[in-house]
Design a protein around this motif. Structure first.
Motif, PDB file in Angstrom:
ATOM      1  N   LEU A 131       0.829  -1.211   0.000  1.00  0.00           N
ATOM      2  CA  LEU A 131       0.000   0.000   0.000  1.00  0.00           C
ATOM      3  C   LEU A 131       0.863   1.261   0.000  1.00  0.00           C
ATOM      4  CD1 LEU A 131      -2.761  -1.136   2.513  1.00  0.00           C
ATOM      5  CD2 LEU A 131      -3.058  -0.734   0.055  1.00  0.00           C
ATOM      6  N   LEU A 132       1.947   1.241   0.774  1.00  0.00           N
ATOM      7  CA  LEU A 132       2.846   2.391   0.800  1.00  0.00           C
ATOM      8  C   LEU A 132       3.491   2.618  -0.567  1.00  0.00           C
ATOM      9  CD1 LEU A 132       4.526   1.878   4.272  1.00  0.00           C
ATOM     10  CD2 LEU A 132       3.049   3.788   3.607  1.00  0.00           C
ATOM     11  N   GLU A 133       3.821   1.533  -1.237  1.00  0.00           N
ATOM     12  CA  GLU A 133       4.407   1.648  -2.571  1.00  0.00           C
ATOM     13  C   GLU A 133       3.391   2.231  -3.557  1.00  0.00           C
ATOM     14  OE1 GLU A 133       6.316  -1.262  -5.977  1.00  0.00           O
ATOM     15  OE2 GLU A 133       6.445  -1.890  -3.894  1.00  0.00           O
ATOM     16  N   MET A 134       2.147   1.773  -3.486  1.00  0.00           N
ATOM     17  CA  MET A 134       1.100   2.323  -4.360  1.00  0.00           C
ATOM     18  C   MET A 134       0.880   3.801  -4.059  1.00  0.00           C
ATOM     19  SD  MET A 134      -1.814  -0.625  -4.861  1.00  0.00           S
ATOM     20  CE  MET A 134      -2.129  -0.965  -3.144  1.00  0.00           C
ATOM     21  N   GLN A 135       0.903   4.149  -2.783  1.00  0.00           N
ATOM     22  CA  GLN A 135       0.726   5.536  -2.380  1.00  0.00           C
ATOM     23  C   GLN A 135       1.828   6.413  -2.970  1.00  0.00           C
ATOM     24  OE1 GLN A 135       1.564   6.528   1.761  1.00  0.00           O
ATOM     25  NE2 GLN A 135      -0.389   7.647   1.845  1.00  0.00           N
ATOM     26  N   SER A 136       3.047   5.946  -2.899  1.00  0.00           N
ATOM     27  CA  SER A 136       4.175   6.689  -3.446  1.00  0.00           C
ATOM     28  C   SER A 136       4.039   6.862  -4.960  1.00  0.00           C
ATOM     29  CB  SER A 136       5.474   5.957  -3.104  1.00  0.00           C
ATOM     30  OG  SER A 136       6.571   6.635  -3.639  1.00  0.00           O
ATOM     31  N   MET A 137       3.630   5.795  -5.642  1.00  0.00           N
ATOM     32  CA  MET A 137       3.454   5.871  -7.098  1.00  0.00           C
ATOM     33  C   MET A 137       2.374   6.891  -7.466  1.00  0.00           C
ATOM     34  SD  MET A 137       3.942   1.816  -8.250  1.00  0.00           S
ATOM     35  CE  MET A 137       2.243   1.714  -8.640  1.00  0.00           C
ATOM     36  N   LYS A 138       1.281   6.892  -6.714  1.00  0.00           N
ATOM     37  CA  LYS A 138       0.182   7.830  -7.004  1.00  0.00           C
ATOM     38  C   LYS A 138       0.592   9.268  -6.707  1.00  0.00           C
ATOM     39  CE  LYS A 138      -2.371   4.650  -8.491  1.00  0.00           C
ATOM     40  NZ  LYS A 138      -2.399   4.453  -9.932  1.00  0.00           N
ATOM     41  N   LYS A 139       1.376   9.478  -5.666  1.00  0.00           N
ATOM     42  CA  LYS A 139       1.866  10.831  -5.373  1.00  0.00           C
ATOM     43  C   LYS A 139       2.765  11.327  -6.499  1.00  0.00           C
ATOM     44  CE  LYS A 139       1.634  10.809  -0.331  1.00  0.00           C
ATOM     45  NZ  LYS A 139       2.406  10.833   0.912  1.00  0.00           N
ATOM     46  N   ASN A 140       3.611  10.444  -7.001  1.00  0.00           N
ATOM     47  CA  ASN A 140       4.473  10.814  -8.130  1.00  0.00           C
ATOM     48  C   ASN A 140       3.639  11.098  -9.376  1.00  0.00           C
ATOM     49  OD1 ASN A 140       6.772  10.518  -6.576  1.00  0.00           O
ATOM     50  ND2 ASN A 140       7.126   8.413  -7.235  1.00  0.00           N
ATOM     51  N   ARG A 141       2.627  10.285  -9.596  1.00  0.00           N
ATOM     52  CA  ARG A 141       1.745  10.460 -10.749  1.00  0.00           C
ATOM     53  C   ARG A 141       1.019  11.798 -10.668  1.00  0.00           C
ATOM     54  NH1 ARG A 141      -0.365   6.052 -13.869  1.00  0.00           N
ATOM     55  NH2 ARG A 141       1.810   5.590 -13.526  1.00  0.00           N
ATOM     56  N   LEU A 142       0.650  12.186  -9.473  1.00  0.00           N
ATOM     57  CA  LEU A 142      -0.067  13.439  -9.245  1.00  0.00           C
ATOM     58  C   LEU A 142       0.723  14.629  -9.794  1.00  0.00           C
ATOM     59  CD1 LEU A 142      -2.676  14.453  -7.866  1.00  0.00           C
ATOM     60  CD2 LEU A 142      -1.359  14.717  -5.781  1.00  0.00           C
ATOM     61  N   GLN A 143       2.035  14.555  -9.663  1.00  0.00           N
ATOM     62  CA  GLN A 143       2.894  15.652 -10.108  1.00  0.00           C
ATOM     63  C   GLN A 143       2.979  15.740 -11.628  1.00  0.00           C
ATOM     64  OE1 GLN A 143       6.625  15.001  -8.134  1.00  0.00           O
ATOM     65  NE2 GLN A 143       5.788  15.445  -6.121  1.00  0.00           N
ATOM     66  N   SER A 144       2.753  14.622 -12.324  1.00  0.00           N
ATOM     67  CA  SER A 144       2.930  14.629 -13.772  1.00  0.00           C
ATOM     68  C   SER A 144       1.626  14.705 -14.561  1.00  0.00           C
ATOM     69  CB  SER A 144       3.716  13.384 -14.208  1.00  0.00           C
ATOM     70  OG  SER A 144       2.978  12.211 -13.904  1.00  0.00           O
ATOM     71  N   LEU A 145       0.501  14.546 -13.901  1.00  0.00           N
ATOM     72  CA  LEU A 145      -0.782  14.571 -14.603  1.00  0.00           C
ATOM     73  C   LEU A 145      -1.396  15.963 -14.605  1.00  0.00           C
ATOM     74  CD1 LEU A 145      -2.462  11.275 -13.355  1.00  0.00           C
ATOM     75  CD2 LEU A 145      -1.541  11.747 -15.614  1.00  0.00           C
ATOM     76  N   PRO A 146      -2.257  16.227 -15.580  1.00  0.00           N
ATOM     77  CA  PRO A 146      -2.954  17.521 -15.610  1.00  0.00           C
ATOM     78  C   PRO A 146      -3.849  17.684 -14.378  1.00  0.00           C
ATOM     79  CG  PRO A 146      -3.426  16.211 -17.596  1.00  0.00           C
ATOM     80  CD  PRO A 146      -2.608  15.367 -16.681  1.00  0.00           C
ATOM     81  N   LYS A 147      -4.051  18.918 -13.988  1.00  0.00           N
ATOM     82  CA  LYS A 147      -4.851  19.216 -12.791  1.00  0.00           C
ATOM     83  C   LYS A 147      -6.254  18.628 -12.871  1.00  0.00           C
ATOM     84  CE  LYS A 147      -2.516  23.076 -10.816  1.00  0.00           C
ATOM     85  NZ  LYS A 147      -2.078  22.626  -9.525  1.00  0.00           N
ATOM     86  N   ALA A 148      -6.778  18.464 -14.063  1.00  0.00           N
ATOM     87  CA  ALA A 148      -8.126  17.912 -14.233  1.00  0.00           C
ATOM     88  C   ALA A 148      -8.238  16.498 -13.667  1.00  0.00           C
ATOM     89  CB  ALA A 148      -8.513  17.910 -15.711  1.00  0.00           C
ATOM     90  N   LEU A 149      -7.135  15.787 -13.575  1.00  0.00           N
ATOM     91  CA  LEU A 149      -7.142  14.415 -13.067  1.00  0.00           C
ATOM     92  C   LEU A 149      -6.749  14.311 -11.595  1.00  0.00           C
ATOM     93  CD1 LEU A 149      -5.516  12.667 -16.145  1.00  0.00           C
ATOM     94  CD2 LEU A 149      -7.946  12.774 -15.551  1.00  0.00           C
ATOM     95  N   HIS A 150      -6.360  15.415 -10.996  1.00  0.00           N
ATOM     96  CA  HIS A 150      -5.899  15.408  -9.602  1.00  0.00           C
ATOM     97  C   HIS A 150      -6.976  14.936  -8.631  1.00  0.00           C
ATOM     98  CE1 HIS A 150      -2.071  18.088  -9.858  1.00  0.00           C
ATOM     99  NE2 HIS A 150      -2.151  17.231 -10.865  1.00  0.00           N
ATOM    100  N   ARG A 151      -8.212  15.310  -8.878  1.00  0.00           N
ATOM    101  CA  ARG A 151      -9.298  14.959  -7.957  1.00  0.00           C
ATOM    102  C   ARG A 151      -9.396  13.436  -7.796  1.00  0.00           C
ATOM    103  NH1 ARG A 151     -15.491  17.074  -8.513  1.00  0.00           N
ATOM    104  NH2 ARG A 151     -16.024  16.776  -6.341  1.00  0.00           N
ATOM    105  N   SER A 152      -9.323  12.726  -8.903  1.00  0.00           N
ATOM    106  CA  SER A 152      -9.418  11.275  -8.878  1.00  0.00           C
ATOM    107  C   SER A 152      -8.242  10.649  -8.116  1.00  0.00           C
ATOM    108  CB  SER A 152      -9.449  10.740 -10.320  1.00  0.00           C
ATOM    109  OG  SER A 152      -9.350   9.346 -10.341  1.00  0.00           O
ATOM    110  N   ILE A 153      -7.054  11.150  -8.386  1.00  0.00           N
ATOM    111  CA  ILE A 153      -5.858  10.607  -7.717  1.00  0.00           C
ATOM    112  C   ILE A 153      -5.897  10.928  -6.226  1.00  0.00           C
ATOM    113  CG2 ILE A 153      -3.341  10.734  -7.610  1.00  0.00           C
ATOM    114  CD1 ILE A 153      -3.536   9.890 -10.315  1.00  0.00           C
TER     115      ILE A 153
END
Length: 103
Positions: free
Chosen positions: A12-34
């Motif tokens: 779970l911690l690894e998934m959390q880290s991946m999603k936090k990293n993804r948050l930085q690279s995705l457009p703001k429109a997708l931030h809510r879902s992440i």
């Protein structure tokens, strides 16, 4: 059981880290879902951590060893739990003596 819980917590911690990293690279429109997914992961991590804490409290030798391990500077509960899970012989003395003679 504790080992399985620790493995799941690590996943779970690894998934959390991946999603936090993804948050930085995705457009703001997708931030809510992440961010919703991150909140869910955080809840699951807290739940599993609580289950680990409860399992340790129920077993006297785990509880005692955890108290000793966490009393060491820098040693937290997760480290203590991991050591208990991976090194069940921790704290046990070897009753056999070496046959090597010392001058």
């Amino acid at each position: 059981m504790i080992k399985d819980l620790l493995i799941r917590r690590s996943q779970l911690l690894e998934m959390q880290s991946m999603k936090k990293n993804r948050l930085q690279s995705l457009p703001k429109a997708l931030h809510r879902s992440i961010k919703a997914l991150l909140r869910s992961l955080e809840t699951q991590i807290k739940t599993i951590t609580k289950q680990i804490d409860e399992a340790v409290v129920q077993v006297k030798h785990w509880r005692i060893k955890t108290e000793i391990l966490t009393s060491v500077l820098g040693g937290g509960k997760v480290l203590a739990y991991t050591l208990l899970s991976e090194l069940p012989e921790l704290g046990k003395r070897n009753s056999t003596r070496s046959s090597v003679s010392h001058p």
